[in-house]
Every structure is written in C-alpha cells, then in structure tokens.
Design a protein around this motif. Structure first.
Motif, PDB file in Angstrom:
ATOM      1  N   GLN A 141     -79.994 -14.547  33.187  1.00 49.45           N
ATOM      2  CA  GLN A 141     -80.645 -13.427  32.957  1.00 49.45           C
ATOM      3  C   GLN A 141     -80.807 -13.339  34.582  1.00 49.45           C
ATOM      4  O   GLN A 141     -81.212 -11.888  34.443  1.00 49.45           O
ATOM      5  CB  GLN A 141     -82.163 -14.087  32.950  1.00 49.45           C
ATOM      6  CG  GLN A 141     -82.404 -15.039  31.761  1.00 49.45           C
ATOM      7  CD  GLN A 141     -83.931 -15.467  31.576  1.00 49.45           C
ATOM      8  OE1 GLN A 141     -85.025 -15.100  32.341  1.00 49.45           O
ATOM      9  NE2 GLN A 141     -84.059 -16.914  30.755  1.00 49.45           N
ATOM     10  N   TYR A 180     -86.192 -13.395  28.202  1.00 57.70           N
ATOM     11  CA  TYR A 180     -85.930 -12.506  29.446  1.00 57.70           C
ATOM     12  C   TYR A 180     -85.585 -11.142  28.770  1.00 57.70           C
ATOM     13  O   TYR A 180     -85.110 -11.071  27.496  1.00 57.70           O
ATOM     14  CB  TYR A 180     -84.605 -12.081  30.219  1.00 57.70           C
ATOM     15  CG  TYR A 180     -84.632 -11.387  31.453  1.00 57.70           C
ATOM     16  CD1 TYR A 180     -85.183 -12.085  32.881  1.00 57.70           C
ATOM     17  CD2 TYR A 180     -84.026  -9.893  31.324  1.00 57.70           C
ATOM     18  CE1 TYR A 180     -85.287  -9.971  34.043  1.00 57.70           C
ATOM     19  CE2 TYR A 180     -84.460  -8.510  32.715  1.00 57.70           C
ATOM     20  CZ  TYR A 180     -85.062  -9.688  33.420  1.00 57.70           C
ATOM     21  OH  TYR A 180     -84.914  -8.357  34.683  1.00 57.70           O
ATOM     22  N   GLN A 189     -78.762  -9.795  33.722  1.00 56.79           N
ATOM     23  CA  GLN A 189     -79.159  -8.866  32.947  1.00 56.79           C
ATOM     24  C   GLN A 189     -79.623  -8.229  33.873  1.00 56.79           C
ATOM     25  O   GLN A 189     -79.425  -6.772  33.951  1.00 56.79           O
ATOM     26  CB  GLN A 189     -79.629  -9.428  32.188  1.00 56.79           C
ATOM     27  CG  GLN A 189     -80.288  -8.812  31.247  1.00 56.79           C
ATOM     28  CD  GLN A 189     -79.842  -8.672  30.182  1.00 56.79           C
ATOM     29  OE1 GLN A 189     -78.232  -9.002  30.155  1.00 56.79           O
ATOM     30  NE2 GLN A 189     -79.826  -6.285  29.995  1.00 56.79           N
TER      31      GLN A 189
END
Length: 123
Positions: free
Chosen positions: A52, A113, A55
């Motif tokens: 996450q 997320y 990302q």
C-alpha cells in the motif's frame, strides 16, 4: 505454447499452521505454534502495508509530490525490514513464514487502500 493469461498457481498455504521444524528453543511447542500464528498474522498486515505504501509512492501527485514520494518510499523500506524480521522469527520458532502477496491479501486486517488516491489529502 501456453496462452498469455496462463499462470502456474502456487499450492495453498498449509491449512494447519502448526510448527513444522524442530528447534532448540526452550518454549513448549503449543506456545511456539501460537507465536508463529500471531507472527504470520502480523506478517500479512506488514506485506499488505508495504504494498500500500508503494501504491501511494507511485501515484502521489501535486505540489507536495517530492516530499510525499520520498516519505512513502522511506516508510516502505522500513516496513520491508520488519517484514523480514517477523518472517524469520516465525521460522525460528519452528513455523512456516506465510508471506506471499496472495496470502497477505487474503489474511490482512488492513483496510483496502484507495486506488484512486492521487493528491496529498487523499493519501
């Protein structure tokens, strides 16, 4: 030739997450099993958190880009070190480290997320 969408699937993780290896650690096996299970639960969360953070690192935009880009990358690297420590401790206790992306995705307790997050406030 195999089609492009062909994937070799890994075998599923062990259904019972009992200790698998002998160890010289002076902790009863049932306690070592419980500890390995707890460590694997946290391992799933850490692997998920690391992905996450990456990302966010890849997708942040806006006036705070460079500060947040570097922050997310630094945090992901710190989490990666903890992933390694937690996984190795599960194995030292005689367990199996269950740290693949698929296992993490199915076992993580973290919220998903937001994939559309781009500006600083959304992250």
């Amino acid at each position: 030739m195999r089609p492009l969408n062909w994937r070799r699937h890994a075998p599923p993780p062990p259904r019972d997450r009992t200790t698998r290896h002998k160890t010289r650690i002076d902790i009863p096996e049932d306690k070592r099993r419980q500890l390995a299970e707890l460590l694997n639960a946290r391992l799933a969360d850490l692997v998920d958190l690391q992905t996450q953070l990456k990302q966010a690192h890849w997708n942040v935009k806006g006036p705070s880009f460079i500060a947040l880009h570097e922050l997310f990358d630094s945090a992901a690297n710190i989490v990666r070190a903890h992933v390694d420590t937690v996984a190795e401790r599960a194995v030292i206790l005689g367990g199996v480290a269950l740290g693949t992306a698929r296992v993490a995705a199915s076992a993580s307790t973290l919220s998903e997320y937001p994939l559309d997050a781009q500006d600083a406030a959304a992250h």
